[in-house]
Design a protein around this motif. Structure first.
Motif, mmCIF file in Angstrom:
data_model
loop_
_atom_site.group_PDB
_atom_site.id
_atom_site.type_symbol
_atom_site.label_atom_id
_atom_site.label_comp_id
_atom_site.label_asym_id
_atom_site.label_seq_id
_atom_site.Cartn_x
_atom_site.Cartn_y
_atom_site.Cartn_z
ATOM 1 N N GLY A 191 42.144 3.873 -17.730
ATOM 2 C CA GLY A 191 41.713 4.350 -16.409
ATOM 3 C C GLY A 191 42.202 3.441 -15.298
ATOM 4 O O GLY A 191 42.668 3.910 -14.259
ATOM 5 N N MET A 192 42.120 2.128 -15.546
ATOM 6 C CA MET A 192 42.610 1.169 -14.548
ATOM 7 C C MET A 192 44.111 1.323 -14.338
ATOM 8 O O MET A 192 44.593 1.312 -13.196
ATOM 9 C CB MET A 192 42.304 -0.262 -15.007
ATOM 10 C CG MET A 192 41.069 -0.855 -14.386
ATOM 11 S SD MET A 192 40.666 -2.430 -15.141
ATOM 12 C CE MET A 192 41.725 -3.527 -14.242
ATOM 13 N N TYR A 229 44.826 4.548 -12.481
ATOM 14 C CA TYR A 229 44.469 4.401 -11.069
ATOM 15 C C TYR A 229 45.550 3.596 -10.344
ATOM 16 O O TYR A 229 45.953 3.956 -9.229
ATOM 17 C CB TYR A 229 43.110 3.718 -10.926
ATOM 18 C CG TYR A 229 42.704 3.505 -9.487
ATOM 19 C CD1 TYR A 229 42.210 4.561 -8.724
ATOM 20 C CD2 TYR A 229 42.846 2.262 -8.871
ATOM 21 C CE1 TYR A 229 41.858 4.388 -7.400
ATOM 22 C CE2 TYR A 229 42.496 2.076 -7.546
ATOM 23 C CZ TYR A 229 41.993 3.135 -6.814
ATOM 24 O OH TYR A 229 41.654 2.959 -5.496
ATOM 25 N N ALA A 230 46.021 2.512 -10.977
ATOM 26 C CA ALA A 230 47.043 1.656 -10.356
ATOM 27 C C ALA A 230 48.331 2.446 -10.117
ATOM 28 O O ALA A 230 48.912 2.373 -9.029
ATOM 29 C CB ALA A 230 47.311 0.444 -11.245
ATOM 30 N N ARG A 256 50.797 7.084 -4.391
ATOM 31 C CA ARG A 256 50.223 7.523 -3.107
ATOM 32 C C ARG A 256 50.738 6.639 -1.976
ATOM 33 O O ARG A 256 51.083 7.123 -0.899
ATOM 34 C CB ARG A 256 48.689 7.421 -3.151
ATOM 35 C CG ARG A 256 48.004 8.612 -3.787
ATOM 36 C CD ARG A 256 46.548 8.292 -4.044
ATOM 37 N NE ARG A 256 45.725 8.354 -2.854
ATOM 38 C CZ ARG A 256 44.479 7.869 -2.792
ATOM 39 N NH1 ARG A 256 43.938 7.302 -3.844
ATOM 40 N NH2 ARG A 256 43.773 7.984 -1.700
ATOM 41 N N VAL A 301 39.546 4.046 -22.481
ATOM 42 C CA VAL A 301 39.156 4.714 -21.223
ATOM 43 C C VAL A 301 39.166 3.715 -20.060
ATOM 44 O O VAL A 301 39.677 4.012 -18.982
ATOM 45 C CB VAL A 301 37.785 5.415 -21.368
ATOM 46 C CG1 VAL A 301 37.251 5.866 -20.013
ATOM 47 C CG2 VAL A 301 37.907 6.606 -22.297
ATOM 48 N N ILE A 302 38.629 2.513 -20.289
ATOM 49 C CA ILE A 302 38.544 1.541 -19.190
ATOM 50 C C ILE A 302 39.919 0.976 -18.825
ATOM 51 O O ILE A 302 40.329 1.022 -17.659
ATOM 52 C CB ILE A 302 37.521 0.426 -19.525
ATOM 53 C CG1 ILE A 302 36.115 1.039 -19.596
ATOM 54 C CG2 ILE A 302 37.578 -0.694 -18.483
ATOM 55 C CD1 ILE A 302 35.028 0.090 -20.046
ATOM 56 N N LEU A 332 47.778 4.994 -7.387
ATOM 57 C CA LEU A 332 47.683 4.295 -6.099
ATOM 58 C C LEU A 332 49.068 3.929 -5.575
ATOM 59 O O LEU A 332 49.375 4.137 -4.390
ATOM 60 C CB LEU A 332 46.816 3.043 -6.279
ATOM 61 C CG LEU A 332 46.524 2.196 -5.046
ATOM 62 C CD1 LEU A 332 45.811 3.010 -3.981
ATOM 63 C CD2 LEU A 332 45.673 0.987 -5.417
ATOM 64 N N LEU A 333 49.921 3.410 -6.458
ATOM 65 C CA LEU A 333 51.277 3.034 -6.041
ATOM 66 C C LEU A 333 52.077 4.260 -5.604
ATOM 67 O O LEU A 333 52.819 4.202 -4.624
ATOM 68 C CB LEU A 333 52.004 2.301 -7.180
ATOM 69 C CG LEU A 333 51.535 0.871 -7.449
ATOM 70 C CD1 LEU A 333 52.297 0.271 -8.616
ATOM 71 C CD2 LEU A 333 51.710 -0.016 -6.216
#
Lengths: 53, 249
Positions: free
Chosen positions: A17-18, A21-22, A28, A13-14, A25-26
């Motif tokens: 999840g990172m 998210y990365a 977006r 999950v950690i 983010l890229l």
């Protein structure tokens, strides 16, 4: 559930999840940059049209 | 280009530190493999603190300089704060179930104040949506960011101030920095994960800041567009009113 599965759940999950998210983010960032570029080009085209008139 | 290099270095560092923590360092004698969750739980908690500190400092900077770039830094750090605090809570829960026998205990001050920290960061992001005026939004958010940051020392020292299930610091207090209450192999693995996660945080922060700046420029462009459209409409209305007045007998 043995301890190992708690370790797997914690790490997946950690770290997952990172990573998620990365990647999001890229994506977006790329989408927003493209939108910004399109608007800038539109504004430049409008400005050059006004100049030629 | 430098950001891309940082991203690659951060990825390699996380992979190497994770491989060491999962496959090289032996299991803890008392806690077994469950202790390996600490290698992601502690760095997540540290980055939650760091994000809160950056949000608060950038907020203070904004209130002082009125520079929206500082607000973009505060926003980026707050988003990181939500993510890493949530990860810290998740990692803690996965460790707590095999060791304490429960996922969560509301009576524990560390757990409850960390949950409050997560709620404050989430509130910070929601609070920013209340107004479109960038300067008003930045000023209000800076105040909320400062309130959220006040919870960080409470979270950190809660294990020393009050009694609960959560254990005291293993390496994170001044008296334990040189003589940590864990074998050096465990401490080195933890410090490697802390360093690798911090590199990843720095890369994510830079990318999120870049996104915030472009989003702000687009927002500004949209606002100016609406303003000029409203001006054009007002000019054409006043011209037509003037024409109809002149044409009237």
């Amino acid at each position: 559930m043995t301890d190992v599965w708690y370790v797997v759940a914690g790490w997946v999950v950690i770290s997952g999840g990172m990573a998620l998210y990365a990647v999001t983010l890229l994506r977006r960032l790329r989408g927003t940059r493209e939108r910004s570029l399109k608007i800038r080009r539109g504004a430049e085209a409008a400005a050059s049209d006004e100049g030629s008139e | 280009m430098k950001t891309r290099i940082l991203g690659v270095v951060a990825l390699l560092a996380v992979l190497a530190a994770a491989a060491n923590a999962l496959f090289v360092v032996p299991a803890d004698l008392n806690q077994g493999d469950a202790q390996r969750i600490m290698y992601v739980h502690v760095p997540s908690a540290w980055l939650g603190y760091l994000s809160g500190g950056v949000t608060a400092l950038a907020g203070i900077g904004y209130l002082w300089k009125r520079d929206l770039r500082l607000d973009a830094i505060a926003l980026s750090a707050a988003e990181m704060g939500v993510m890493f605090t949530a990860f810290a809570i998740w990692g803690g829960m996965m460790w707590a179930r095999p060791i304490w026998g429960v996922f969560w205990q509301w009576e524990d001050p560390r757990l409850t104040t960390t949950a409050l920290l997560l709620a404050l960061y989430a509130g910070y992001l929601l609070f920013r949506r209340l107004t479109d005026d960038p300067h008003r939004r930045a000023a209000r958010a800076a105040v909320v960011g400062l309130v959220a940051a006040a919870d960080i020392p409470i979270v950190h020292f809660s294990v020393e101030w009050w009694r609960g299930l959560h254990q005291g610091p293993t390496i994170g207090s001044p008296d334990k920095l040189l003589t940590p209450a864990a074998p050096s192999q465990f401490v080195i693995a933890l410090l490697a994960m802390l360093g690798a996660f911090t590199l990843a945080w720095a890369w994510l922060m830079i990318r999120r800041y870049q996104l915030a700046r472009i989003q702000w420029q687009l927002e500004e462009h949209g606002r100016l567009g609406r303003l000029s459209a409203a001006r054009r409409a007002a000019t054409s209305t006043s011209a037509s009113v003037q024409a109809s007045t002149e044409g009237a007998p």
